[in-house]
Structures are given as C-alpha cells and as structure tokens.
Design a protein around this motif. Structure first.
Motif, PDB file in Angstrom:
ATOM      1  N   THR A   1      36.027  -0.442  14.011  1.00  0.00           N
ATOM      2  CA  THR A   1      35.979  -1.603  13.121  1.00  0.00           C
ATOM      3  C   THR A   1      36.412  -1.198  11.715  1.00  0.00           C
ATOM      4  O   THR A   1      36.005  -0.146  11.222  1.00  0.00           O
ATOM      5  N   VAL A   2      37.248  -2.024  11.110  1.00  0.00           N
ATOM      6  CA  VAL A   2      37.585  -1.818   9.703  1.00  0.00           C
ATOM      7  C   VAL A   2      37.028  -3.008   8.922  1.00  0.00           C
ATOM      8  O   VAL A   2      37.322  -4.161   9.233  1.00  0.00           O
ATOM      9  N   ILE A   3      36.195  -2.700   7.950  1.00  0.00           N
ATOM     10  CA  ILE A   3      35.656  -3.771   7.101  1.00  0.00           C
ATOM     11  C   ILE A   3      36.448  -3.722   5.795  1.00  0.00           C
ATOM     12  O   ILE A   3      36.375  -2.751   5.049  1.00  0.00           O
ATOM     13  N   ASP A   4      37.203  -4.771   5.567  1.00  0.00           N
ATOM     14  CA  ASP A   4      38.100  -4.808   4.415  1.00  0.00           C
ATOM     15  C   ASP A   4      37.576  -5.835   3.395  1.00  0.00           C
ATOM     16  O   ASP A   4      36.762  -6.684   3.724  1.00  0.00           O
ATOM     17  N   HIS A   5      38.083  -5.740   2.191  1.00  0.00           N
ATOM     18  CA  HIS A   5      37.743  -6.687   1.107  1.00  0.00           C
ATOM     19  C   HIS A   5      36.262  -6.689   0.754  1.00  0.00           C
ATOM     20  O   HIS A   5      35.678  -7.744   0.480  1.00  0.00           O
ATOM     21  N   ILE A   6      35.682  -5.504   0.762  1.00  0.00           N
ATOM     22  CA  ILE A   6      34.297  -5.375   0.276  1.00  0.00           C
ATOM     23  C   ILE A   6      34.379  -5.313  -1.250  1.00  0.00           C
ATOM     24  O   ILE A   6      35.252  -4.613  -1.792  1.00  0.00           O
ATOM     25  N   PRO A   7      33.526  -6.029  -1.986  1.00  0.00           N
ATOM     26  CA  PRO A   7      33.593  -5.940  -3.454  1.00  0.00           C
ATOM     27  C   PRO A   7      33.476  -4.467  -3.898  1.00  0.00           C
ATOM     28  O   PRO A   7      32.683  -3.725  -3.320  1.00  0.00           O
ATOM     29  N   PRO A   8      34.294  -4.048  -4.885  1.00  0.00           N
ATOM     30  CA  PRO A   8      34.311  -2.634  -5.263  1.00  0.00           C
ATOM     31  C   PRO A   8      32.919  -2.103  -5.590  1.00  0.00           C
ATOM     32  O   PRO A   8      32.143  -2.759  -6.275  1.00  0.00           O
ATOM     33  N   GLY A   9      32.617  -0.935  -5.037  1.00  0.00           N
ATOM     34  CA  GLY A   9      31.333  -0.294  -5.310  1.00  0.00           C
ATOM     35  C   GLY A   9      30.252  -0.645  -4.302  1.00  0.00           C
ATOM     36  O   GLY A   9      29.138  -0.151  -4.402  1.00  0.00           O
ATOM     37  N   ASN A  10      30.575  -1.486  -3.327  1.00  0.00           N
ATOM     38  CA  ASN A  10      29.547  -1.929  -2.383  1.00  0.00           C
ATOM     39  C   ASN A  10      29.630  -1.305  -0.994  1.00  0.00           C
ATOM     40  O   ASN A  10      28.865  -1.667  -0.106  1.00  0.00           O
ATOM     41  N   ALA A  11      30.564  -0.368  -0.823  1.00  0.00           N
ATOM     42  CA  ALA A  11      30.766   0.209   0.505  1.00  0.00           C
ATOM     43  C   ALA A  11      29.497   0.885   1.033  1.00  0.00           C
ATOM     44  O   ALA A  11      29.152   0.748   2.207  1.00  0.00           O
ATOM     45  N   PHE A  12      28.804   1.583   0.137  1.00  0.00           N
ATOM     46  CA  PHE A  12      27.597   2.287   0.605  1.00  0.00           C
ATOM     47  C   PHE A  12      26.492   1.311   1.002  1.00  0.00           C
ATOM     48  O   PHE A  12      25.735   1.566   1.921  1.00  0.00           O
ATOM     49  N   LYS A  13      26.445   0.203   0.271  1.00  0.00           N
ATOM     50  CA  LYS A  13      25.438  -0.815   0.616  1.00  0.00           C
ATOM     51  C   LYS A  13      25.729  -1.391   1.999  1.00  0.00           C
ATOM     52  O   LYS A  13      24.829  -1.642   2.791  1.00  0.00           O
TER      53      LYS A  13
ATOM     54  N   ARG B   1      41.681  -1.789  18.550  1.00  0.00           N
ATOM     55  CA  ARG B   1      41.728  -1.116  19.859  1.00  0.00           C
ATOM     56  C   ARG B   1      43.108  -0.498  20.016  1.00  0.00           C
ATOM     57  O   ARG B   1      44.116  -1.194  19.870  1.00  0.00           O
ATOM     58  N   ASN B   2      43.087   0.773  20.262  1.00  0.00           N
ATOM     59  CA  ASN B   2      44.337   1.524  20.416  1.00  0.00           C
ATOM     60  C   ASN B   2      45.291   1.274  19.228  1.00  0.00           C
ATOM     61  O   ASN B   2      46.452   0.923  19.407  1.00  0.00           O
ATOM     62  N   TYR B   3      44.787   1.447  18.055  1.00  0.00           N
ATOM     63  CA  TYR B   3      45.513   1.345  16.771  1.00  0.00           C
ATOM     64  C   TYR B   3      45.959  -0.074  16.418  1.00  0.00           C
ATOM     65  O   TYR B   3      46.585  -0.295  15.406  1.00  0.00           O
ATOM     66  N   GLU B   4      45.662  -1.052  17.280  1.00  0.00           N
ATOM     67  CA  GLU B   4      46.076  -2.436  17.008  1.00  0.00           C
ATOM     68  C   GLU B   4      44.884  -3.278  16.579  1.00  0.00           C
ATOM     69  O   GLU B   4      43.782  -3.105  17.110  1.00  0.00           O
ATOM     70  N   VAL B   5      45.134  -4.216  15.665  1.00  0.00           N
ATOM     71  CA  VAL B   5      44.071  -5.172  15.303  1.00  0.00           C
ATOM     72  C   VAL B   5      44.025  -6.226  16.407  1.00  0.00           C
ATOM     73  O   VAL B   5      44.972  -6.984  16.596  1.00  0.00           O
ATOM     74  N   VAL B   6      42.952  -6.249  17.185  1.00  0.00           N
ATOM     75  CA  VAL B   6      42.869  -7.221  18.285  1.00  0.00           C
ATOM     76  C   VAL B   6      42.079  -8.458  17.871  1.00  0.00           C
ATOM     77  O   VAL B   6      42.130  -9.491  18.518  1.00  0.00           O
ATOM     78  N   GLU B   7      41.329  -8.313  16.825  1.00  0.00           N
ATOM     79  CA  GLU B   7      40.527  -9.452  16.375  1.00  0.00           C
ATOM     80  C   GLU B   7      40.279  -9.320  14.886  1.00  0.00           C
ATOM     81  O   GLU B   7      39.997  -8.236  14.379  1.00  0.00           O
ATOM     82  N   LYS B   8      40.423 -10.429  14.200  1.00  0.00           N
ATOM     83  CA  LYS B   8      40.172 -10.402  12.756  1.00  0.00           C
ATOM     84  C   LYS B   8      39.187 -11.526  12.455  1.00  0.00           C
ATOM     85  O   LYS B   8      39.459 -12.685  12.724  1.00  0.00           O
TER      86      LYS B   8
END
Lengths: 151, 308
Positions: free
Chosen positions: A13-25, A85-92
């Motif tokens: 899973t890639v979680i994108d567009h997290i507000p800057p500084g919030n990744a650890f949260k 899955r296998n380097y492809e985005v299968v679901e967004k």
C-alpha cells in the motif's frame, strides 16, 4: 542523473498526499510497526509534489482495509490509498471523513459516559470536514487535538 | 404537536415553537400543581425515578408532578441501594427499569448518560441532569418563570450572574434565551466567564450579548439570574471569599434596580443572595422552584401521550 528518493514497491500500500509532517502519526494510527514487525516500511517527509509539500508512506506486503482508511482520514483527509500488486496500482481509494466516527476516537472528557465500562462504542458527529471538527455524541465535547485521541 | 414517546435529553432537541407549547401546557397545569384541582390524567402510569446523584428539587418536583396527575412512582434516590453497587452497568439498570415503568426520569453524574440511556430504553427518558451536561427541565422551568413573571420572554434584558463557566444550567438557559433573541448580560469573575462557544452560538442566533466582570449597571436589567460560585473552583480559599463577596446580592446592590426586576436562582444557594432579599418583591426564586411542578407535569403528560 535521475535519483529515486523512494523505491517503488512490488506489493502493498502507498499512502500518498499525507499533510507534511504527519507520516509518523499515520504509522502510529495504523499500529503497523507493532503488527508487522518484518514488513519494510518507507517514509518520505516533505516531498514536493504538484500541490505542494506532502508525506508519503509505503508499506510492503500489506493492503489496507477500509476501517483503517477511516482512521487515517482523521489526520490526513486528502490522502489517497494506492493498492499495489506486482508494481501496478490496482486500486486507488480516496479517504473520506465519514459523517460519524464510531469506535476510533476516544472522548477527551474523563467524565463522559463513553469513558466508562458501559457497552457502547465512542461516537463522534462530524461537524465540519475543512477544518475537521467533531463533537462527542454523548457529552458534546469538541476535541481539539483529534490525532492524539485516536485509539 | 405530538410529543408521545419523545426523550427529553437537551433543550437543543426542541424548537422555539415546541418550547412555547410545553409552557402553554404547563400553564394549564397550574391549578392541579397548586392542589386546587384534582386530576387522574396519568392514572395507571408508572414513572421510574432513577437518581444516581443527590437532588432535592428535581426529584421531589418530578415525583409531585406524577402524583398530582394520579400516576405512580417507583425508583431510588441513592444508588447505594441498587445493583449498581455490585457493578451493574447503567445500560442494564435502564433495561431493567424500563420493564417496570412507562417513563424514566434520571439524574446521573456522567455527561452523556441520559443520551446513552435513551438508546437502550423503549420508554421515554427525561434527563434530570447528566453531570456537567444538560438539565433541560430546569431550563424549561426557568423560561416558564420568566414568562409568568414578566408576561413574555422576548423583550427582557436578562443578566446571568456567577459561575458561567461550569454551571450547566446557565449554558442551556443562554441558548434557550437566544432562541427568543433576548438581550443578555453575562456577569462573572474573569476566571469563570461564559465559554466562548456559548457566546458565539448565542450571537449567531441573533442575541445581543454584553460581558461584564462587575455588578454595575443592574438598573437596566429585567431578570437577574444568579448562580452559585463554587468554592472548589478556587485553589486559594481567600481568593474565593473575595470573589464570592464581590458578586453577592443584598439590599444595597438592589438600591437602583427597576421596580419590577426579578431575581431568579436554580437553588441551592449558599450565600450569593442575602436572606434579607427574600422579603423583597424582586425575589422570584421560591416561585421558580414551585414552577418545576407544572412544567414537569406538562412534560410527563406530553411524552406519555395523554396530552397532544
């Protein structure tokens, strides 16, 4: 020379567009560091994207479930969840703050009935999404630092 | 208007029209509340009175209201005599009580307890106070008193005095008065000021609000609503004495007030109103206490569906 700051992942899973500084949260909310001790997790903080700075979290070999996405929505309301899955985005999926938040946030009021042994889940009504404002269904307290109250 | 089966948890659950309707019904209940007329309107109904916290006025006036209308009352005034002592949850206590009665009146120390009870009960729940949360029947009897004493709610200038930060009755009352676009003056020590959210909400509703830290300007007031300043809010007992003393209502503070200005207080009082004031025409607080009976009679008759 092109330099990849964070390598692509094969599955997970890639979680994108997290507000800057919030990744650890986000990681704390997911509790992933405890539940997946062997998983490789990459974090990018203050990445400059098209819409300004953001954080990105990549979790290998783990596909996030819907209720986990809800939890993230509380601190990263504009985040996107990409299932790879296998380097492809299968679901967004876009995370969306639901109308009611049940069983995720603890009420900060120690005298609230939801902080007792009664057979109920905590319940908050979403009053506004931008900025995020929630109100306890039971005691009507409106917590300020919501991310610190996520159970 | 149909109130049958409705819970009474917060004054915010009621519209301005519904509030006025309840007050109209309460008005009709007056001769029965005074014992001048007999009624069997609620004959055969049982009210469970579940008081998990001490109360004098709320409990007694609810029980009097039910009995004046020919109904019966079961319940407890001390949780020490119940299974809660053995660790039973409130949810289970409510599910048990509802099988014995037609309506539940409860007071509980936790905020949100009445809202939760309403989820578990199929009979109407009337909130008699949930911790620092709501106390809707107090609010209704306050409005009833203002209307009865002054002829109407609108058009009065109402001062709320004392502990405006923690006092549960004043938050609900401020909201309800704002529904009627009443001008309000909030008078309190700076450390016990009305919460910002309450002030903003009242202003958004169209009420004109003035904030003060002293008793000056009482000559413009029509209704002075006094609340108790609690000792435990002050770490230093000397500071408490000083603050409480400067907000005390006595004959001297009433020298320049309007002839028909009334003083209200949810009671119990400690020494925020000097007993000498009781003898003046301004003192409305004991009449206010009595008004709890007709207002609670109206609510019981309405939620039980005997008045539509």
């Amino acid at each position: 020379m092109k330099e990849l700051k964070v390598q692509p992942i094969k599955d997970g899973t890639v979680i994108d567009h997290i507000p800057p500084g919030n990744a650890f949260k986000v990681l704390k909310i997911l509790g992933i560091t405890e539940s997946l001790p062997d998983s490789v997790i990459s974090i990018a903080i203050n990445v400059v994207g098209k819409r300004g700075k953001k954080d990105i979290v990549k979790i290998e070999n783990r596909e996030l479930k819907a209720e986990e996405v809800d939890k993230i929505a509380l601190i990263a309301p504009n985040a996107t969840i990409n299932i790879i899955r296998n380097y492809e985005v299968v679901e967004k999926r876009r995370v969306e703050v639901p109308d009611e938040i049940v069983g995720i946030v603890k009420c900060p009021n120690p005298n609230c009935i939801s902080n007792t042994k009664e057979p109920i889940k905590t319940r908050f009504i979403v009053k506004s999404r931008q900025p995020l404002k929630i109100k306890c269904y039971y005691c009507e307290r409106e917590p300020e630092d919501i991310s610190s109250l996520i159970m | 208007m149909n109130f049958k089966g409705r819970d009474v948890i917060s004054i915010k659950d009621f519209s301005r029209e519904e509030i006025l309707y309840i007050l109209d019904v309460a008005e009709k209940m007056l001769p029965i509340a005074e014992g001048k007329k007999k009624s069997n309107l609620l004959n055969g109904y049982i009210m469970a009175s579940l008081f998990f916290e001490p109360s004098t006025r709320t409990r007694l006036s609810f029980e009097a209201a039910m009995k004046r209308l020919g109904g019966n009352v079961i319940g407890f005034a001390q949780p020490g005599t119940t299974s809660l002592q053995k660790g039973e949850t409130l949810a289970d206590t409510i599910k048990t009580a509802e099988s014995y009665c037609d309506v539940i009146v409860m007071r509980h120390p936790k905020e949100g307890s009445a809202r939760m009870a309403a989820k578990f009960a199929s009979v109407p729940i009337i909130n008699g106070g949930d911790g620092a949360g709501h106390h809707p029947t107090q609010c209704l009897l306050d409005l009833f008193t203002i209307r009865k004493e002054k002829g109407q709610i609108e058009g009065n200038r109402v001062a709320l005095l004392g502990d405006l930060k923690y006092g549960r009755t004043v938050h609900s009352l401020a909201y309800a008065l704002a529904l009627f676009k009443v001008d309000m003056v909030f008078i309190s020590p700076p450390e016990l000021q009305m919460p910002k959210e309450v002030i903003e909400e009242c202003r958004e509703m169209g009420a004109n609000i003035t904030i003060k830290n002293s008793l000056e300007g009482l000559d413009e007031i029509d209704v002075l609503y006094v609340t108790r300043i609690q000792k435990e809010r002050f770490p230093d007992p000397e500071e408490y004495k000083k603050v409480a003393g400067s907000y005390r209502i006595d004959l001297k503070t009433l020298e320049n007030v309007k002839e028909d200005m009334i003083i209200m207080h949810p009671l119990p009082r400690v020494d925020e109103i000097s007993p000498e004031v009781d003898e003046t025409k301004h003192a409305a607080y004991f009449r206010q206490t009595f008004n709890g009976v007709p207002v609670r009679m109206a609510l019981l008759a309405l939620v039980l569906g005997e008045i539509k």
